[in-house]
Design a protein around this motif. Structure first.
Motif, PDB file in Angstrom:
ATOM      1  N   LEU A  72       4.875  -4.252  12.897  1.00 32.91           N
ATOM      2  CA  LEU A  72       6.123  -3.793  13.508  1.00 32.91           C
ATOM      3  C   LEU A  72       7.276  -3.883  12.513  1.00 32.91           C
ATOM      4  N   ASN A  73       7.293  -4.938  11.726  1.00 30.19           N
ATOM      5  CA  ASN A  73       8.346  -5.086  10.714  1.00 30.19           C
ATOM      6  C   ASN A  73       8.259  -3.992   9.656  1.00 30.19           C
ATOM      7  N   VAL A  74       7.044  -3.677   9.214  1.00 26.42           N
ATOM      8  CA  VAL A  74       6.871  -2.612   8.223  1.00 26.42           C
ATOM      9  C   VAL A  74       7.270  -1.268   8.822  1.00 26.42           C
ATOM     10  N   ALA A  75       6.901  -1.036  10.074  1.00 27.74           N
ATOM     11  CA  ALA A  75       7.268   0.215  10.744  1.00 27.74           C
ATOM     12  C   ALA A  75       8.783   0.374  10.809  1.00 27.74           C
ATOM     13  N   GLN A  76       9.463  -0.707  11.091  1.00 25.11           N
ATOM     14  CA  GLN A  76      10.927  -0.673  11.170  1.00 25.11           C
ATOM     15  C   GLN A  76      11.548  -0.282   9.829  1.00 25.11           C
ATOM     16  N   ALA A  77      10.970  -0.787   8.739  1.00 27.20           N
ATOM     17  CA  ALA A  77      11.497  -0.473   7.410  1.00 27.20           C
ATOM     18  C   ALA A  77      11.076   0.911   6.931  1.00 27.20           C
ATOM     19  N   ALA A  78       9.918   1.386   7.361  1.00 29.05           N
ATOM     20  CA  ALA A  78       9.362   2.633   6.837  1.00 29.05           C
ATOM     21  C   ALA A  78       9.904   3.881   7.523  1.00 29.05           C
ATOM     22  N   LEU A  79      10.309   3.766   8.787  1.00 27.06           N
ATOM     23  CA  LEU A  79      10.745   4.939   9.542  1.00 27.06           C
ATOM     24  C   LEU A  79      12.131   5.416   9.123  1.00 27.06           C
ATOM     25  N   LYS A  80      12.310   6.746   9.175  1.00 22.56           N
ATOM     26  CA  LYS A  80      13.633   7.330   9.007  1.00 22.56           C
ATOM     27  C   LYS A  80      14.500   7.004  10.229  1.00 22.56           C
ATOM     28  N   LEU A 117       0.826  -1.206   0.000  1.00 22.06           N
ATOM     29  CA  LEU A 117       0.000   0.000   0.000  1.00 22.06           C
ATOM     30  C   LEU A 117       0.864   1.262   0.000  1.00 22.06           C
ATOM     31  N   LEU A 118       1.933   1.260   0.782  1.00 21.94           N
ATOM     32  CA  LEU A 118       2.832   2.418   0.824  1.00 21.94           C
ATOM     33  C   LEU A 118       3.521   2.608  -0.525  1.00 21.94           C
ATOM     34  N   SER A 119       3.913   1.513  -1.138  1.00 16.68           N
ATOM     35  CA  SER A 119       4.547   1.592  -2.454  1.00 16.68           C
ATOM     36  C   SER A 119       3.595   2.168  -3.496  1.00 16.68           C
ATOM     37  N   ASN A 120       2.305   1.823  -3.369  1.00 16.91           N
ATOM     38  CA  ASN A 120       1.305   2.305  -4.335  1.00 16.91           C
ATOM     39  C   ASN A 120       1.099   3.819  -4.263  1.00 16.91           C
ATOM     40  N   VAL A 121       1.387   4.409  -3.084  1.00 17.32           N
ATOM     41  CA  VAL A 121       1.245   5.872  -2.947  1.00 17.32           C
ATOM     42  C   VAL A 121       2.617   6.547  -2.934  1.00 17.32           C
ATOM     43  N   ASN A 122       3.622   5.839  -3.462  1.00 23.36           N
ATOM     44  CA  ASN A 122       4.973   6.391  -3.648  1.00 23.36           C
ATOM     45  C   ASN A 122       5.669   6.784  -2.348  1.00 23.36           C
ATOM     46  N   ILE A 123       5.405   6.030  -1.287  1.00 22.56           N
ATOM     47  CA  ILE A 123       6.126   6.227  -0.033  1.00 22.56           C
ATOM     48  C   ILE A 123       7.270   5.225   0.009  1.00 22.56           C
ATOM     49  N   LYS A 124       8.482   5.723   0.025  1.00 25.71           N
ATOM     50  CA  LYS A 124       9.655   4.861  -0.027  1.00 25.71           C
ATOM     51  C   LYS A 124      10.070   4.424   1.383  1.00 25.71           C
ATOM     52  N   PRO A 125      10.737   3.280   1.512  1.00 28.69           N
ATOM     53  CA  PRO A 125      11.256   2.853   2.818  1.00 28.69           C
ATOM     54  C   PRO A 125      12.186   3.922   3.411  1.00 28.69           C
ATOM     55  N   GLY A 126      12.099   4.071   4.722  1.00 25.23           N
ATOM     56  CA  GLY A 126      12.957   5.031   5.412  1.00 25.23           C
ATOM     57  C   GLY A 126      12.594   6.476   5.180  1.00 25.23           C
ATOM     58  N   SER A 127      11.324   6.753   4.893  1.00 23.71           N
ATOM     59  CA  SER A 127      10.926   8.131   4.572  1.00 23.71           C
ATOM     60  C   SER A 127       9.869   8.700   5.510  1.00 23.71           C
ATOM     61  N   ARG A 137      -8.492   1.356  29.999  1.00 23.92           N
ATOM     62  CA  ARG A 137      -7.868   1.092  31.297  1.00 23.92           C
ATOM     63  C   ARG A 137      -6.686   0.125  31.213  1.00 23.92           C
ATOM     64  N   SER A 138      -6.709  -0.790  30.255  1.00 25.62           N
ATOM     65  CA  SER A 138      -5.637  -1.785  30.166  1.00 25.62           C
ATOM     66  C   SER A 138      -4.559  -1.396  29.155  1.00 25.62           C
ATOM     67  N   ALA A 139      -4.637  -0.198  28.608  1.00 27.51           N
ATOM     68  CA  ALA A 139      -3.700   0.224  27.560  1.00 27.51           C
ATOM     69  C   ALA A 139      -2.287   0.388  28.104  1.00 27.51           C
ATOM     70  N   LYS A 140      -1.326   0.058  27.249  1.00 26.34           N
ATOM     71  CA  LYS A 140       0.091   0.259  27.553  1.00 26.34           C
ATOM     72  C   LYS A 140       0.738   0.923  26.339  1.00 26.34           C
ATOM     73  N   LEU A 141       1.519   1.955  26.602  1.00 22.84           N
ATOM     74  CA  LEU A 141       2.182   2.690  25.535  1.00 22.84           C
ATOM     75  C   LEU A 141       3.694   2.504  25.619  1.00 22.84           C
ATOM     76  N   ARG A 142       4.289   2.082  24.517  1.00 23.77           N
ATOM     77  CA  ARG A 142       5.747   1.953  24.417  1.00 23.77           C
ATOM     78  C   ARG A 142       6.231   2.860  23.295  1.00 23.77           C
ATOM     79  N   ILE A 143       7.370   3.520  23.522  1.00 25.05           N
ATOM     80  CA  ILE A 143       7.913   4.473  22.564  1.00 25.05           C
ATOM     81  C   ILE A 143       9.374   4.145  22.288  1.00 25.05           C
ATOM     82  N   ALA A 144       9.755   4.211  21.007  1.00 30.95           N
ATOM     83  CA  ALA A 144      11.133   3.924  20.641  1.00 30.95           C
ATOM     84  C   ALA A 144      11.546   4.756  19.433  1.00 30.95           C
ATOM     85  N   LEU A 145      12.840   5.020  19.333  1.00 33.41           N
ATOM     86  CA  LEU A 145      13.411   5.715  18.187  1.00 33.41           C
ATOM     87  C   LEU A 145      14.058   4.685  17.257  1.00 33.41           C
ATOM     88  N   ARG A 146      13.885   4.897  15.967  1.00 36.50           N
ATOM     89  CA  ARG A 146      14.531   4.016  14.982  1.00 36.50           C
ATOM     90  C   ARG A 146      16.016   4.359  14.915  1.00 36.50           C
TER      91      ARG A 146
END
Length: 388
Positions: free
Chosen positions: A289-297, A138-148, A378-387
């Motif tokens: 998660l795998n797609v997020a790892q490839a897509a993030l700058k 889907l990202l490729s179809n809208v011209n979003i490149k990996p790491g962008s 109430r049961s939500a957990k938030l985790r944050i990380a930098l690529r």
């Protein structure tokens, strides 16, 4: 192909994989299932219209925390991997000027809402319909490149909008067809929850309840389901809730407590397990998660919200750099605490292999006021990380 041939969870729970294979080979045709009333059907445009008529389809979970840690800057590109009712996306658009949001959801109703929002903000919202496992294409179809991509929000689990619509079959408190398919009618041959409870044998049902609901009484509940369906097919949500409740003494019905110490129905974990199984949620989360790892700058931010321990363990171990490609049965169980020296060695090893730098090592949970305003979070957990 609905499900990948090399998934995370199927390798983890052999019995669950066998259950899925049995289900797919023994299902009647989709036409027969529809005429039998097993799975509900609905028009996404009509559902979107009804939701749009409301002032707010849902309350975004931990909105202030998400906006703080995403740290959106002007003209950035943000990926909202679970658009849902659009609460997080709307807030992101207001955070900084010229921000572009890629709004993904597998639910056609949510996609319709995203399309409406795109008309309100021309050029700033790009709706995407599909699962996490389809996102790379889907990202490729809208011209979003990996790491962008600059920032990504992944809000896992079931949306309030889905829970509030009785015809979707997610809620045990509202009677509707026992459906639970997040994709709606996008995949007509995809099994719904009614197919699962009416087709699989007792052992397979117990395996699903144990694996995805962490249900201690899985065998008892599975036995009750099999006995009940011999009399009549189980096709309604409250019918299933009554079957599960009938397996226990009356005083046990609401003996369980949620995190607000409110009575919780004894069938809650059964509904969770069926929903996860039908929608292949943990495999999809891992794919996302795998797609997020490839897509993030490099330096891009990832915020992940989870709602139960299975999701959170997977996210935690993924961000630590653990190899999740060939899981054994212990990856989704809490790890035993070793000595302090062993824990330090494990953390050092994880840091060397990880592609992520944790912004906060401790998970973030909703505050008391947030829980009172939005009990579903109430049961939500938030985790944050930098690529890295």
């Amino acid at each position: 192909m609905l499900f990948h041939s090399s998934p995370v969870i199927w390798k983890t729970h052999v019995a669950v994989w066998r259950a899925w294979r049995t289900l797919m080979t023994s299902l009647p045709s989709s036409a027969f299932r529809t005429s039998s009333g097993f799975c509900g059907s609905s028009d996404p445009s009509e559902e979107a219209s009804s939701v749009s008529a409301d002032k707010a389809p849902h309350t975004p979970v931990m909105l202030k925390e998400v906006l703080h840690y995403l740290d959106i800057q002007p003209a950035q590109v943000v990926l909202d991997m679970t658009f849902g009712g659009g609460g997080h996306t709307r807030a992101i658009l207001k955070t900084a000027p010229k921000v572009t949001v890629l709004a993904l959801d597998r639910d056609p109703t949510a996609f319709s809402l995203a399309q409406h929002l795109a008309k309100e903000h021309p050029g700033r919202v790009k709706p995407l319909l599909g699962r996490f496992s389809e996102l790379e294409t889907l990202l490729s179809n809208v011209n979003i490149k990996p790491g962008s991509i600059d920032a990504i929000l992944l809000d896992a689990g079931c949306s309030s909008m889905q829970m509030d619509q009785a015809e979707r079959g997610f809620s045990l408190s509202k009677d509707g067809p026992l459906d639970m398919r997040m994709d709606g009618e996008r995949y007509p041959d995809m099994p719904c929850a009614a197919d699962v409870v009416n087709t699989l044998d007792q052992q397979a049902l117990a395996s699903i309840l144990t694996a995805y609901g962490e249900e201690r009484h899985a065998r008892k509940i599975a036995s009750a389901i099999v006995e009940a369906r011999r009399v009549s097919p189980i096709t309604r949500t409250q019918q299933l809730a009554a079957v599960v409740a009938g397996a226990f003494p009356a005083f046990v019905l609401y003996a369980r407590k949620d995190r607000l110490q409110r009575p919780a129905h004894v069938a809650t974990k059964t509904f969770q397990a069926l929903r996860i199984f039908v929608n292949d949620e943990l495999n999809e989360l891992h794919a996302g998660l795998n797609v997020a790892q490839a897509a993030l700058k490099p330096g891009g931010r990832l915020c992940v919200i989870t709602f139960h321990s299975l999701e959170d363990r997977l996210v935690k171990r993924f961000l630590r750099g653990e190899d999740l490609s060939n899981l054994d049965q212990y990856h989704f169980s809490p790890k035993k605490q070793g000595s302090r020296k062993e824990r330090v060695v494990d953390e050092e090893r994880d840091c060397k292999s990880a592609c992520w730098f944790p912004v906060r090592r401790k998970v973030i949970t909703p505050g008391k006021n947030d829980v009172l305003e939005n009990p579903r979070g109430r049961s939500a957990k938030l985790r944050i990380a930098l690529r890295c």
